[in-house]
Write an enzyme that holds these catalytic residues in place. Structure first.
Site, short mmCIF file in Angstrom:
data_model
loop_
_atom_site.label_atom_id
_atom_site.label_comp_id
_atom_site.label_asym_id
_atom_site.label_seq_id
_atom_site.Cartn_x
_atom_site.Cartn_y
_atom_site.Cartn_z
N LYS A 241 -5.64 4.32 9.38
CA LYS A 241 -4.73 5.20 8.64
C LYS A 241 -5.20 6.65 8.67
O LYS A 241 -4.40 7.57 8.87
CB LYS A 241 -4.61 4.71 7.20
CG LYS A 241 -3.88 3.36 7.08
CD LYS A 241 -3.80 2.89 5.63
CE LYS A 241 -3.02 1.58 5.55
NZ LYS A 241 -2.88 1.09 4.18
N SER B 23 0.81 -1.23 0.00
CA SER B 23 0.00 0.00 0.00
C SER B 23 0.84 1.28 0.00
O SER B 23 0.29 2.37 -0.03
CB SER B 23 -0.94 0.01 1.21
OG SER B 23 -0.22 0.08 2.40
#
Length: 801
Positions: free
Chosen positions: A719, A676
């Site tokens: 996140k 990611s």
């Protein structure tokens, strides 16, 4: 032909040379004795075929008998006569005739005397010696003969007399002795008695062994009985019962009758109790059976706690005990709603997955309280033996039932809430695989007939509500398939503040003995405590920090320095010390080649800086920062994409012939992995090669394909929470994750500008401070690029941060 008075014998055979005492009671027999005493004192002794016949005739008597002399006669007061006779010669019976004398009626026998045969020779001597030796062995084993009986026969030299003497002393039946008496040949008589003794010796030896064994067993039994009686007497003196064993068996029988056992369990319990009755109370096997019955009868057969069906009350309990966690609360309320309507529902298998300290274990207690079930908890951390789950077989010394049965017995009901804590920490190696043993337990279709190795009975677990907790989904797929996974993400800062004010502060005030008004923690100070002294997804560290403040406050109060302590942002450092963490870890100014990425960890989200520089070389890429295999491949893929699309971004191809790229992720001791960070890698490389700075207030996450498409990632909430905590203004996320924004708390979405992007060009347009000379990207340029499925949260981040 000679006539003698006849004395029929009921159950004895008299041989020549044999002196025998007889008891005579029949009138004819007494008359015969009187006639013999009046005459020559000789009488004919003949055995009866049927001992029960009182008046035998010719057909009731054997053919061969003995002419004997009456040595002594004694009349007893009861009318019977005791007589001592000595046999002399064999005789064959010819006929019988009755005769009447002054003493009464008697029977006279016409007999023919059989002259004895004399044999000699080496064969006869050998046979006689064998008979004497064999008789010596027989006399030793037989209790009816004296030990020296064998030695007395050694002086007999005549074979016939020896055969008669041996036959007279044998414990044989009348028919067998009569056969020896009827045999005229001495050699054959010796063979007959030798054959009989050989057969009898085998029987006597076996009897002797059995007698010895019985004697030893009797001695042992008598000793145990004596000791048990002593023990009972001692217990009685100490105040114990009179018959402990009998009382115990009676109690067990009563329990079996009262409990609502299954048909199989009742049959097993009665069979074990029957065995226990026949055993010595202090034997090891009796102890094993006693322990088994204690376990079997201690289980909650048919006992169920009354379940609560009030949905509103259950919601109130869950809300009072835990703040937030709406997903899991909704699932529990749904379960209760179905149960309230149907009155029957197989216990669901819920698995609460989330980072440490978010309240998974305490949530299990709240579910039990809300549903009205008994609560039992079993920690599975470090369990590596399947016998811990399914128990040991009773053949092993010290065998025990498994944790399922043990905790069910502890709960006291058949429908508790069973919390299997830390199910992902189960050991799995060559020593055992307990996760596989849980497959039957956690399958609602199979656990109605769960078999524990110790019980060896079908146990119904379908009414048990199993709740599992785990930090990660690192579990066998077969086990995951049986559970309903409910994720518990980390708390936001506002949620932590709410949890602390509702629960943690009051809990620590009570735990430290502080009185009302003595300790106050202002909300601003609490936020600083969360920001600068903790970095976690849950609230465990926060609770420890609050406990630390409470201890220091209590000390000041007891030292009489202050009457009450109030913690403010200004004096927080005096109590908690130097700040441990920076709240805003993003760069404060725009820099070339420095990109802020977002990572997921088990304790929440983190900001991940990606640094890139160019060094003299030949177009290679070097990575540092303890990157995993997937992240290293992501760097190579990003570099290939930049080289391929370089001219479009204003990067001259010739630069790759004289420059190398070095990619570094700080905190080099921390392992990092996952795809990611792909968009961050591309942005860092483009920034370095073009010299355009990256905006410091922008963070990004997303996987990149070779054609520049941005693919979905996992762990979005954590996140975004890390970005908000780090002072980030704008976050670039994959377009495919737009749907996940519905589950993101409103305060996060309000504090951040969240920009979904689908291609690297959009990322560069938002992240770089000056536009690159990029050509316009269209869908036609990337016909082959297709969105990938969202990744699991653990695949896009450092493994430990």
């Amino acid at each position: 032909m000679t006539s003698y008075p006849l004395l029929p014998l009921r159950d004895i055979v008299v041989f020549p040379g044999m002196v025998v005492p007889l008891f005579v009671g029949r009138e004819k027999s007494v008359a015969a004795l009187e006639a013999a005493m009046a005459g020559s004192k000789e009488i004919f002794l003949l055995a009866q075929l049927d001992p029960g016949c009182d008046d035998p005739d010719r057909d009731d008597l054997y053919d061969t008998g003995v002419i004997a002399t009456v040595l002594q006669l004694l009349k007893l007061p009861d009318g019977t006569v005791r007589v001592l006779v000595e046999g002399h010669r064999r005789a064959e019976l010819n006929s019988l005739r009755p005769e009447t004398t002054s003493d009464g009626e008697l029977v006279v026998a016409e007999v023919e005397v059989i002259e004895p045969e004399v044999v000699s020779g080496a064969e006869v001597a050998g046979m006689m010696r064998s008979v004497v030796d064999q008789f010596g062995e027989y006399a030793k084993l037989s209790k009816k003969l004296p030990q020296d009986a064998g030695s007395q026969l050694g002086d007999i030299e005549d074979a016939g007399k020896l055969a008669d003497a041996v036959a007279a002393n044998l414990a044989a039946r009348v028919a067998e002795k009569q056969a020896v008496l009827a045999e005229a040949d001495p050699m054959k008589r010796l063979e007959m008695v030798l054959s009989f003794m050989e057969g009898e010796l085998g029987v006597l030896q076996v009897e002797r062994k059995i007698r010895g064994r019985v004697k030893r067993q009797m001695e042992k039994t008598q000793r145990e009985y004596y000791l048990n009686e002593q023990l009972k007497a001692i217990q009685s003196e100490l105040g114990g019962g009179d018959d402990g064993e009998g009382n115990e068996i009676a109690e067990l029988q009563e329990k079996i009758e009262k409990l609502r056992l299954s048909k199989e369990a009742r049959a097993k319990a009665n069979a074990e109790l029957k065995k226990l009755r026949t055993m010595q109370p202090m034997s090891a096997e009796a102890t094993v059976i006693r322990n088994y019955l204690d376990v079997l009868l201690g289980l909650p057969w048919g006992k169920k706690s009354k379940l609560k069906k009030d949905i509103a009350a259950a919601q109130a309990v869950l809300d009072a005990d835990h703040y937030a966690l709406d997903k899991v609360k909704d699932r529990i309320i749904e379960y209760l709603a179905v149960q309230a309507r149907t009155n029957k529902l197989k216990g669901p298998i819920l698995c609460l997955v989330g980072p440490p300290g978010v309240g998974k274990t305490s949530l299990g207690k709240s579910i039990a309280k809300a549903t009205g079930r008994q609560f039992v908890r079993q920690s599975l951390g470090g369990v590596r033996d399947e016998a811990e789950i399914r128990g040991h077989r009773r053949t092993y010394i010290g065998s025990l039932p498994g944790k399922i049965v043990t905790n069910l017995k502890k709960a006291g009901t058949a429908n508790p809430l069973f919390l299997l804590d830390e199910i992902d920490k189960l050991g799995q190696d060559f020593r055992g695989d307990p996760a596989s043993a849980l497959l039957e337990v956690l399958d609602p279709e199979q656990n109605s007939k769960f078999q524990d190795h110790y019980l060896e009975l079908d146990l119904d677990l379908s009414d048990v509500m199993f709740v599992c907790t785990a930090n990660s989904l690192n579990l066998p797929q077969a086990l995951l398939d049986r559970m309903e996974i409910i994720r518990l993400e980390g708390y936001t800062e506002d949620e932590k503040v709410e949890i602390a004010e509702r629960h943690l502060i009051a809990k620590q005030i009570e735990a430290h003995g502080l009185k009302a008004g003595e300790f106050t923690l202002e909300q601003a100070a609490l936020r600083d405590l969360i920001r600068y002294y903790t970095r976690e997804a849950g609230v465990r560290t926060l609770e420890r920090e609050i406990a630390r403040l409470a201890r220091k406050a209590l000390r000041r109060i007891l030292e009489k320095k202050e009457a009450a302590v109030t913690i403010t942002p200004e004096n927080l450092a005096d109590f908690s010390g130097v700040r441990k963490f920076r709240h805003g870890v993003s760069d404060e100014e725009n820099q070339v080649g420095a990109v802020t990425g977002l990572a997921w960890t088990e304790v929440g989200g983190e900001l991940l800086t990606i640094e890139s520089v160019t060094v003299p070389g030949k177009g290679a890429v070097k990575t540092t920062g303890k990157l995993g295999e997937v992240m290293s491949e992501s760097v190579q893929m990003a570099f290939s994409f930049v080289k391929a699309r370089g001219p479009g971004y204003g990067i001259k191809p010739s630069i790759f012939n004289r420059k190398d790229l070095h990619i570094h992720l700080p905190e080099g001791a921390v392992p990092k992995d996952g795809p990611s960070a792909g968009v961050g890698m591309v942005t860092a490389m483009v920034s370095t090669l073009t010299g355009i700075p990256v905006r410091a207030d922008v963070a990004m996450t997303g996987e990149v394909t070779l054609r520049g498409r941005v693919l979905a990632i996992g762990g979005l909430k954590e996140k975004l929470l890390a970005a908000l905590r780090g002072g980030i203004k704008t976050v670039l996320i994959p377009e495919e994750n737009r749907k996940d924004l519905a589950e993101i708390p409103a305060n996060i979405k309000e504090g951040l500008e969240i920009v979904p992007v689908s291609h690297v060009d959009e990322v560069l347009a938002h992240a770089l401070t000056a536009p690159t000379e990029a050509i316009e990207w269209t869908e036609a340029d990337d016909l082959a690029a297709q969105p990938a499925a969202p990744l699991a949260p653990g695949s896009a981040s450092p493994t430990a941060h």
